[in-house]
Design an enzyme around this catalytic site. Structure first.
Site, PDB file in Angstrom:
ATOM      1  N   SER A 241       0.108  -6.574  -8.721  1.00  0.00           N
ATOM      2  CA  SER A 241      -0.324  -6.604  -7.330  1.00  0.00           C
ATOM      3  C   SER A 241       0.838  -6.206  -6.414  1.00  0.00           C
ATOM      4  CB  SER A 241      -0.900  -7.984  -7.000  1.00  0.00           C
ATOM      5  OG  SER A 241      -1.652  -7.966  -5.820  1.00  0.00           O
TER       6      SER A 241
ATOM      7  N   ASP B 172     -12.132  -4.278  -8.571  1.00  0.00           N
ATOM      8  CA  ASP B 172     -10.986  -4.669  -7.761  1.00  0.00           C
ATOM      9  C   ASP B 172     -10.994  -3.843  -6.475  1.00  0.00           C
ATOM     10  OD1 ASP B 172      -8.513  -5.329  -6.673  1.00  0.00           O
ATOM     11  OD2 ASP B 172      -7.389  -4.972  -8.513  1.00  0.00           O
TER      12      ASP B 172
ATOM     13  N   HIS C  43      -9.220  -8.009 -10.416  1.00  0.00           N
ATOM     14  CA  HIS C  43      -7.827  -8.217 -10.050  1.00  0.00           C
ATOM     15  C   HIS C  43      -7.307  -9.516 -10.675  1.00  0.00           C
ATOM     16  CE1 HIS C  43      -4.497  -7.350  -7.254  1.00  0.00           C
ATOM     17  NE2 HIS C  43      -4.340  -8.658  -7.185  1.00  0.00           N
TER      18      HIS C  43
END
Length: 316
Positions: free
Chosen positions: A163, A259, A289
């Site tokens: 991320s 995601d 995610h």
């Protein structure tokens, strides 16, 4: 592909919690509440990470004198010449910590082929952009200087993260080519999981997976509002997709099918390839995610780590 059935069941329970008022979306919480809730998820997502590792707590000086916490993960059978992954945790620059991502670092170090150095960085809104970038750069340069004393090879360093941690890794990889701020070494590879690469705009996947798939688009905007004012979001250190760069170290980019960040992750992979870099792009079908922390939820995740290790063997 449809959602992984075990993950789908987990998401249904999360949705039930909202409907009954037992939980709230992250962007509806205070920063302190969001951090606390995020930390609690680790024990649920991956309750039994590898335990037979040496984990050394370290202190890393930042440029302003602040001491950053860091951890060094090593298997007892780690080779003297082994590469080291410099791993930056995710959490939208607002939540996340060494504890929340401890399971990832343990799983990456468990084979004994790699050490893992995981530095913390200061979080927004208390420490807004570009503090996380500067802290990450300072930690990487410190480790490169200290690697030999720690018994590790300073010539075999890999930038990694998930991320926004992957975003920080991308920024450092670009900095290694001579862009400012400067990284003191040339990484041999990049390992990027569902990176944030452009916070200036939304793409179709932000709408397609806006709600109900763990990370939600309103939460992303909540993160960005805390981290970076709109006028600065086009800075390449916040949105590396908007930067210009020479060929970078070989990159393994792993994005999730479900995601909001799906499209910008693929766009970044294409940009690296168009710049002349070597890119391996993997889309994890059926996953959302944060899948790297989900070994306790989905049976697919063991295969994810194995594929990463197979790639690293060839590129480090």
């Amino acid at each position: 592909m449809s959602l992984d059935p075990d993950l789908e069941a987990f998401l249904e329970l999360a949705e039930l919690g909202r409907l009954t008022g037992k939980s709230q979306a992250m962007h509806e919480l205070s920063v302190a509440q969001a951090r606390s809730e995020f930390e609690k998820t680790s024990a649920v997502l991956d309750p039994s990470p590898p335990a037979t590792l040496s984990v050394t707590a370290l202190k890393v000086p930042a440029r302003d004198g602040h001491l950053l916490d860091a951890r060094l993960y090593q298997h007892a059978e780690l080779a003297t010449d082994a590469p080291t992954l410099l791993y930056y945790h995710g959490g939208g620059y607002v939540v996340g910590s060494l504890d929340s991502h401890d399971s990832i670092c343990r799983r990456l170090a468990a084979s004994g082929r790699y050490a893992v150095f995981a530095p913390a960085y200061r979080l927004a809104p208390q420490a807004p952009f570009p503090t996380a970038v500067n802290d990450s750069l300072d930690a990487a340069n410190w480790f490169a200087e200290q690697a030999a004393q720690l018994g590790l090879n300073a010539q075999r360093l890999i930038l990694a993260g998930d991320s926004v941690g992957a975003t920080l890794a991308t920024v450092l990889a670009i900095a290694a080519t001579g862009a400012e701020p400067t990284l003191s070494f040339k990484p041999v590879a990049q390992l990027l999981f569902y990176p944030v690469t452009d916070i200036t705009r939304q793409r179709p996947s932000h709408t397609r997976y806006a709600e109900g798939y763990l990370l939600e688009t309103p939460t992303l905007e909540w993160f960005y509002d805390h981290y970076c004012p709109p006028a600065e979001r086009g800075d390449w250190r916040a949105s590396p997709l908007l930067g210009s760069f020479a060929p970078l170290a070989p990159a393994y980019i792993n994005v999730a099918e479900y995601d909001p960040l799906h499209d910008e992750g693929i766009a970044y992979a294409n940009a690296l390839e168009n710049a002349g870099g070597e890119v391996t792009l993997v889309v994890q079908a059926g996953l959302t995610h944060d899948f790297l922390r989900m070994s306790g939820i989905s049976g697919q995740i063991e295969g994810v780590y194995q594929a990463v290790e197979d790639w690293l063997v060839q590129h480090s």
